[in-house]
Write an enzyme that holds these catalytic residues in place. Structure first.
Site, PDB file in Angstrom:
ATOM      1  N   GLY A   1      22.315  14.342  -3.024  1.00 47.19           N
ATOM      2  CA  GLY A   1      20.903  13.967  -2.891  1.00 47.19           C
ATOM      3  C   GLY A   1      20.650  12.639  -3.558  1.00 47.19           C
ATOM      4  O   GLY A   1      21.575  12.041  -4.127  1.00 47.19           O
TER       5      GLY A   1
ATOM      6  N   GLU B   1      21.510  10.468   2.617  1.00 45.49           N
ATOM      7  CA  GLU B   1      22.231  10.834   1.399  1.00 45.49           C
ATOM      8  C   GLU B   1      23.462  11.688   1.726  1.00 45.49           C
ATOM      9  O   GLU B   1      24.513  11.542   1.099  1.00 45.49           O
ATOM     10  CB  GLU B   1      21.315  11.588   0.433  1.00 45.49           C
TER      11      GLU B   1
ATOM     12  N   GLU C   1      27.045  10.353   0.565  1.00 46.88           N
ATOM     13  CA  GLU C   1      27.732  11.037  -0.534  1.00 46.88           C
ATOM     14  C   GLU C   1      28.850  11.982  -0.093  1.00 46.88           C
ATOM     15  O   GLU C   1      29.722  12.316  -0.876  1.00 46.88           O
ATOM     16  CB  GLU C   1      26.723  11.812  -1.387  1.00 46.88           C
TER      17      GLU C   1
ATOM     18  N   GLU D   1      33.767  12.126  -5.490  1.00 47.55           N
ATOM     19  CA  GLU D   1      34.416  13.423  -5.392  1.00 47.55           C
ATOM     20  C   GLU D   1      33.452  14.461  -4.836  1.00 47.55           C
ATOM     21  O   GLU D   1      32.361  14.664  -5.376  1.00 47.55           O
ATOM     22  CB  GLU D   1      34.923  13.867  -6.771  1.00 47.55           C
TER      23      GLU D   1
END
Lengths: 229, 229
Positions: free
Chosen positions: B46, B62, B66, B115
């Site tokens: 987020g 996001e 990510e 990660e």
DNA sequence: CCAAAAGTGTTTCACGTACACCCATGC
DNA sequence: GCATGGGTGTACGTGAAACACTTTTGG
């Protein structure tokens, strides 16, 4: 003009859809705006969220300030974040819906300085912002949820007749229910406490009054019981 | 530091709970934070909402940035606005949940610089912020909604066996289902298209593959049909 | 031929639904 | 005594739940 941030920020508001039940008419509480934008137009009660209050607190505060409505069932509905939903600037609004016992709130709403009024859900004036959309979303949620959760009792007085309860469901679900089957089902759940009182001031046989047993409902829920009409 | 406002403003973020199904294991996608607060801890993907994008756009952006996850089923969950939920300052977060076909996304999530990893829903590490709470809310929503909406298919490949589908419901609802009754019910809805294909690479009789007929579902829904398992 | 999962029907029971009349009360 | 709504029981059909064996395939 003294609060500075590295990036531009959306403003954050709450809006409330307040439902009330008047006999067999589902109503919603609106206020008339006294400022731009949409000055003079009707809209949902609501306003900016203070930086040190929760969203729910903000919703309750705005309800009291703008309509005098207090101590009501309040639940978050949805967050509306279209970029152009407010003509002034980017405003994200967290919408709530409230269920009130109209008998308790009929007067108060009118006593506030601001103009507030109840409208039939099917006969609302044109609303500012995207409030028509919020209202429709709330109505849909209420219709969907009232069958699986004992929300309806929040719209009735503490003591009510089975006819009132049936009429509530008929109004919200927008279809007729069979009287005998309805009574069988609702009484079969064992969640209504039969009182030693009957309604008054009616020109026919007075109906027995009941009260919703919230404690028992919570107890049963923990044991896997599911409310359903 | 160039954006100024008359009153202090909460920051606005989105957080995503990404669910995936791995055989009979419901998993959630988490990322390891590389910045304070909670640096090194796992958290939901987020980030901040840009002032010129919708909430849903922000959530999708996001997710891609990510985790590399793209083209997934995404639905708003709830907005979390406790005053102290972020130690830095007041941050209100609009949470979404996503359903992904794990077979499509197993690799991508790991290839990103940051990660990211899948965890069994019942075996997640301790999360930063109020993300444990958001995760629990999403899990509850999924469990409640999967029975009444054809969400499950978003977690399976396009072509799937009835066993996979049944296992999906057993995993999410956390109870066993009767094979014959399940097949009778799901096939009785007429929403599964039987394909001329069977699964491969199994050490026993291969099961027939099916595809969910979304068009038909939408058509029937308009006519009052209600999906239910 | 053995292991593993696919595929298939019937019976039973609970619950939803349809339906009509007498009763109590106020005027 | 009449108008108005209160209150009550039964029959039927649908759908959920319980339940076990044969078939197919790969190794």
């Amino acid at each position: 003009m003294s609060y500075k941030y590295e990036y531009p920020r959306a403003a954050l508001t709450v809006d409330c859809v307040v439902f009330g039940l008047d006999e067999d008419d589902l109503k919603v509480l609106l206020i008339r705006r006294d400022m731009e934008p949409f000055a003079g137009r009707w809209a949902l009660p609501g306003g900016f969220v203070h930086v040190d209050e929760t969203l729910e607190t903000a919703a309750m505060r705005e309800l009291v300030e703008e309509t005098g409505v207090q101590n009501v069932y309040l639940e978050q509905l949805y967050t509306f974040g279209d970029v152009e939903r407010d003509p002034r600037e980017r405003v994200v609004s967290v919408a709530y819906y409230a269920l009130v016992k109209l008998s308790d709130h009929r007067v108060q709403a009118a006593t506030d300085a601001r103009e507030a009024a109840w409208f039939s859900i099917d006969d609302t004036p044109s609303l500012g912002f995207d409030h028509q959309n919020i209202l429709a979303t709330a109505h849909e949620r209420l219709r969907g949820k009232v069958r699986y959760q004992p929300l309806g009792f929040e719209l009735l007085p503490e003591k009510f007749t089975l006819r009132q309860l049936q009429q509530l469901y008929e109004t919200i679900l927008d279809r007729m229910l069979d009287k005998r089957n309805f009574r069988k089902k609702i009484l079969g759940m064992g969640l209504l406490k039969e009182l030693d009182e009957v309604e008054t001031e009616v020109a026919h046989r007075a109906a027995r009054l009941y009260r919703f047993d919230k404690r028992k409902y919570e107890r049963l829920t923990k044991q896997g019981f599911n409310f359903e009409i």
